[in-house]
Design an enzyme around this catalytic site. Structure first.
Site, PDB file in Angstrom:
ATOM      1  CB  CYS A 269      32.461  15.394  31.771  1.00 33.76           C
ATOM      2  SG  CYS A 269      30.709  15.653  32.011  1.00 33.76           S
ATOM      3  CG  PHE A 270      29.747  13.157  35.204  1.00 34.17           C
ATOM      4  CD1 PHE A 270      30.442  13.386  36.375  1.00 34.17           C
ATOM      5  CD2 PHE A 270      28.993  14.180  34.657  1.00 34.17           C
ATOM      6  CE1 PHE A 270      30.380  14.625  37.013  1.00 34.17           C
ATOM      7  CE2 PHE A 270      28.942  15.416  35.284  1.00 34.17           C
ATOM      8  CZ  PHE A 270      29.631  15.645  36.453  1.00 34.17           C
TER       9      PHE A 270
END
Length: 1072
Positions: free
Chosen positions: A1040-1041
């Site tokens: 997600c990052f």
């Protein structure tokens, strides 16, 4: 006293006046009674006389022996005819008149009995004038009856035959026995007499009568006129014209009334072929062509007929041209001119749309003149006549100037090596001998390129241009059979390449410059040249659309692949110049028609190249287009820049189009207030998602959002299985994970919302997805999530089938779209089987196929009809092409049309359709899933952010980049990228556009013990100080990052081993 006498006097005068009036009235009554009695007596007397005469006539006919034993003299027949004509009433005396006609005809049959021959009375000095008047009256009564008799009624049919026979016999001396032998000297006089009779009939309206009769008998699906009736009608119609040596005064009514009868020539050829010999002997076609080649005469005839009947005349003239090749060759110029004039007349009333002033015509479409619906039954035959115009025989004659030329051969040329195909050439059935022979010759000829050298004002060029104008006018006029025309024009494999060779020779530099100059000119020569280019583009586009990949790339029917490259370059430049030079501003209809024809052909080639390459790299780009200028003009909202983007976006490099797309998204976000500014913050939508029910919660919470809210900022909070909120603040990273997980789940074939294609396993909507409750709402939700990913620039690893991407782009709504071309992207084996049907040389009905498709749906055999009643309609050689297209359309569209429509609706609620029209099918896939090019490690290294003490010169980081560059294969590098970002492909515009940026963090402990960076951990990482050896731990990631969590390994070999294991076992996908 005086007053009393005055009153008495007035009364006396009044009584006297009344008495006078009574006497006058009585006299009037008496006079009226006498007149009434006289009229009544006269009427009764006439009735008695008529009754007596009719009785006498009946007795006369009753005494005639049907066997002809008691032959009556011509004089007695003449007298009884006078009496019948004297008291003749059409309805009352119909039978008597029929008897009279039979008697007159039978009187002409005996041999050597002049007194019996009815025509012999013409030689009597006392009776000549009376006889001529009588025969004229009788023949005209015959004509009057012909107007009202119905050929499909048996009794009427007999009378029609009788009256026509009488008319034929008494308008020509060929059957008169009186002029045979010794009477041969009478022939000139008798011929003059016949001419006089024929003139009388013409003057009274013979041609309109014959027109009514012929239309009543022929304007139907099955003609009701017999062979004899049709032959007699034609004979009657042709005699005056021939006798008058084809004078204009008689040619005109013949064309208007006889040649405008629907499919008249077709009926003649079927029922009375000997009459066609008369047409040919007297050179009727040439006379027609020369008469109509005078524009005023042609316009006059067309205006008299109006559109529907002008089309019938056109069909008959074309049919005659088909039958008279010699005349057609000699009078090509005038023939083409006449047809153009007649089609142009019809064209001015052809409408593109329905209105209160238009009527539907089965050939012309919506038509602003009144339509004779009585002609509808004869339309199939009329259409067949029109088809002769684009039949092989007529095309060979009209285009003989270019078809007779041999294309230059190149003795050193070898067979072209086409792009490799999945279909082996040896598996193809043998083609026809003609096609193979042409293919062999085409494989050794020179590649056709613009060379120039031919003067445009030469007779040869003018002739070819006029023929092209003819066919182009036919295409724009006969709107309902346009495809038939195009198919006919493309039937000859050699026509289009030779027409292209002809275009290449035009002008001093080979066509392109000449045609661009023509756009700025308004003279007739320029219009004809542009019509030739339009026709070439229309026909070529149609040809390439109906050819499959084997025919285009391997058999190379009509065009060699290299020629397609040359043609596409020509078209690309032409369209670019038209748009960039502003030639579409206030353009005339014919200029727009040319533009759309050239553009349509260009886009068909471009889409074919996108599906299977034939052009070199950067072939479609315009080197003379300065991108900085284009972008400036887009910013200033200049029309030409937007037209470039609308019609030929492929001239702009792909990455620049992606930049434009991203800029459009940013501008919309700014307009909607979705971007953080110093004065305002965008509205944020918060949603809570349970990890165990991610899809269900996401669907329920997001489907209710408005369009703008879906485009805005969405913050996600995850709840674990225990109902506890997960740690972490969503700064786009958590939403990215949520989006990726949702897409991963909905596109999982196990869910049965989507299926994978056989072979390359690409996704498309499942035909059986209807088993899900609210499946259409689910598809709309999937479309919104996919659109949101593209909108935010989040690449997702979802490989779609090419045909589905085409539908997402809206290509399937194009009239040039071919389902068969896209079928291999769904099922290559099924495509192969269908194309083998196309090439099947035997009787296809032997295979026992019907216009239906049997499918195993969850264990049950379901029969889908491709058309209503299709399971009872066998597939034959005539309808096999339709079967192939229907089958392809069913598999790729009909079966999933509701699912596709719902997904597209959701997708376009986020992504505007005009935004993605800039991209081709493979480019759209790249926009969704990232670039399929090799990962640029230098670009990745340049845009990587380091945490936890790592930096670009750290030894672990140096080892990492060295391992990726030198030890990992391209597939392993893709696996590494997917391990960190969840997508194996790099962003289209490079890693500078990866959001959040690619990051690497030094970690000391496992993820469940990780509390984030501290000053101590950062310093230890920076100086390579380890609490303990991390050799037992694997690298992890937070997709997600886009974050890689890398332990501070002591050896490069350990890093290589652990990283390779981690990416192969997919141990990432964790949330920090």
């Amino acid at each position: 006293m005086f007053g009393t006498s005055q009153s008495a006097r007035a009364q006396f005068l009044d009584k006297a006046r009344q008495a006078r009036e009574e006497r006058r009235g009585q006299k009037e009554k008496e006079r009226a009674a006498v007149q009434i009695q006289a009229v009544a007596r006269g009427f009764l007397c006439r009735c008695r006389l008529q009754r007596d005469i009719r009785k006498e006539i009946d007795e006369f006919f009753d005494t005639i022996d049907p066997t002809g034993a008691n032959k009556r003299s011509a004089l007695s027949l003449f007298k009884i005819a006078r009496k019948l004509l004297f008291i003749f009433r059409a309805r009352e005396d119909e039978l008597r008149f029929g008897m009279l006609c039979r008697c007159i005809l039978s009187s002409m049959e005996p041999e050597n009995e002049p007194k019996v021959w009815y025509v012999s009375l013409a030689l009597s000095k006392e009776l000549t004038v009376l006889w001529i008047k009588q025969i004229k009256d009788i023949l005209w009564i015959c004509c009057k009856y012909l107007k009202y008799l119905k050929p499909d009624i048996l009794q009427d049919s007999k009378l029609i035959s009788l009256y026509l026979t009488l008319l034929v016999n008494f308008t020509d001396t060929s059957t008169w026995k009186i002029v045979r032998g010794k009477g041969e000297s009478l022939r000139p006089t008798m011929n003059h007499l016949c001419a006089n009779i024929m003139g009388h009939l013409n003057q009274n309206g013979l041609y309109p009568v014959l027109q009514i009769l012929l239309r009543n008998g022929l304007a139907r699906s099955r003609p009701s006129l017999t062979r004899g009736m049709l032959a007699a009608s034609f004979t009657l119609a042709s005699r005056p014209v021939i006798a008058a040596h084809f004078s204009d005064n008689l040619l005109r009514p013949f064309l208007i009334h006889i040649m405008s009868v629907p499919a008249f020539v077709a009926h003649l050829s079927m029922l009375a072929p000997k009459r066609l010999v008369v047409l040919e002997y007297h050179d009727f076609l040439r006379k027609f062509i020369l008469f109509l080649s005078r524009r005023d005469q042609c316009v006059d005839v067309c205006e008299c007929l109006e559109g529907s009947h002008t089309l019938c005349l056109l069909g008959n003239i074309i049919h005659l041209g088909y039958l008279s090749s010699r005349v057609l060759e000699e009078e090509t110029k005038h023939f083409v001119k006449v047809l153009i004039e007649m089609l142009s007349y019809c064209q001015q009333y052809v409408s593109l749309k329905r209105s209160n002033l238009t009527h539907w015509h089965p050939v012309l479409g919506w038509f602003s003149q009144s339509v004779d619906y009585g002609l509808n039954e004869s339309m199939p035959l009329l259409t067949k006549q029109l088809q002769y115009l684009w039949g092989v025989r007529v095309i060979r004659i009209l285009f003989r100037d270019i078809l007779s030329k041999k294309l230059l051969e190149n003795p050193e040329a070898s067979h072209v090596v086409a792009t490799p195909s999945t279909s082996p050439p040896n598996s193809l059935p043998v083609k026809s001998l003609f096609k193979r022979a042409f293919q062999k010759s085409s494989s050794v000829r020179n590649i056709l390129k613009p060379i120039g050298g031919k003067r445009v004002d030469s007779p040869e060029v003018q002739k070819v241009c006029n023929v092209c104008v003819l066919y182009q006018t036919a295409l724009t006029t006969l709107t309902q059979i346009r495809l038939q025309i195009l198919t006919g024009l493309t039937y000859l494999d050699e026509l289009l390449p030779k027409l292209w060779a002809f275009i290449c020779e035009l002008g001093p530099q080979g066509g392109l410059k000449l045609f661009l100059e023509c756009l700025n000119s308004d003279n007739e020569d320029s219009k004809r040249l542009l019509a030739m280019l339009t026709l070439f583009c229309d026909c070529s586009r149609h040809l390439i659309t109906i050819l499959d990949d084997i025919e285009v790339y391997e058999e190379q029917i009509s065009f060699k692949v290299e020629e397609l490259v040359t043609i596409s370059s020509f078209l690309n430049t032409f369209i670019f110049k038209m748009l960039w030079d502003g030639l579409l501003d206030n353009a005339k209809p014919e200029t727009l028609e040319l533009f759309f024809s050239v553009h349509g052909w260009l886009m068909v080639l471009y889409e074919r190249d996108c599906r299977r390459r034939f052009a070199p790299d950067d072939h479609w780009l315009r080197k003379d287009l300065k991108l900085s200028v284009l972008f400036q003009e887009l910013e200033k909202d200049r029309k030409r820049a937007h037209l470039i983007l609308q019609f030929i976006p492929h001239v702009i490099p792909h990455k620049n189009r992606v930049l434009l797309f991203r800029n459009m998204v940013i501008k919309e976000k700014e307009k909607l207030g979705l971007v953080e500014t110093s004065s305002a913050s965008p509205h944020v939508t918060h949603i809570t998602i349970r990890r165990s029910r991610m899809l269900e919660d996401g669907y329920e919470q997001l489907r209710q959002l408005s369009q703008n809210a879906m485009k805005g900022v969405i913050r996600v909070k995850f709840v674990n299985d225990l109902g506890v909120d997960e740690a972490g603040i969503d700064q786009d990273g958590v939403f990215k994970e949520f989006l990726e997980e949702i897409i991963k789940r909905v596109f999982d074939p196990a869910l049965n919302l989507f299926k994978t294609t056989s072979g390359d396993e690409r996704l498309y909507p499942s035909p059986t997805s209807y088993i899900h409750e609210n499946y259409l709402q689910l598809f709309e939700f999937v479309g919104k999530m996919l659109g949101k990913a593209v909108y935010e620039g989040i690449v997702v690893d979802v490989p779609f089938a090419s045909f589905f991407l085409s539908q997402l782009l809206g290509h399937h709504h194009s009239i040039f779209y071919s389902s068969v071309d896209e079928l291999p992207s769904l099922d290559a084996e099924f495509y192969k089987n269908l194309t083998s049907i196309k090439r099947y040389d035997g009787d296809i009905s032997d295979l026992g196929l019907t216009l239906s498709y049997d499918e195993d749906v969850m264990g049950q055999l379901v029969c889908h009809e491709l058309i209503p009643g299709g399971k009872t309609i066998p597939v034959t050689n005539e309808n096999k092409i339709s079967y192939i297209h229907l089958m392809a359309h069913f598999r790729m569209h009909t079966q999933i049309k509701n699912q596709t429509a719902a997904l597209i609706s959701g997708f376009r609620s986020i992504i505007k359709s005009e935004w993605i029209r800039m991209f081709s099918t493979p480019e759209l896939q790249r926009l969704i899933s990232g670039d399929n090019a090799e990962i640029d490690l230098e670009d990745l290294k340049k845009h990587t952010v380091y945490y936890g003490g790592f930096h670009g010169s750290h030894r672990v980081i140096i080892w990492l980049w060295d391992i990726l560059a030198n030890d990992f294969t391209p597939d392993e590098r893709a696996m590494f990228l997917k391990f960190v970002t969840s997508c194996s492909r790099p962003p289209l515009l490079g890693f500078a556009y990866l959001k959040p940026p690619f990051s690497i963090r030094c970690v000391e402990v496992s993820d469940d013990q990780d509390t984030g960076d501290t000053l101590g951990s950062v310093l230890r990482g920076f100086f390579t100080i380890r609490k303990k050896e991390p050799g037992g731990r694997l690298p992890t990631s937070s997709t997600c990052f886009n974050l890689l969590k890398l332990p501070n390994y002591s050896k490069k070999s350990i890093l290589r081993e652990k990283l390779r294991y981690a990416i192969s076992m997919n141990t990432g996908f964790e949330l920090s």
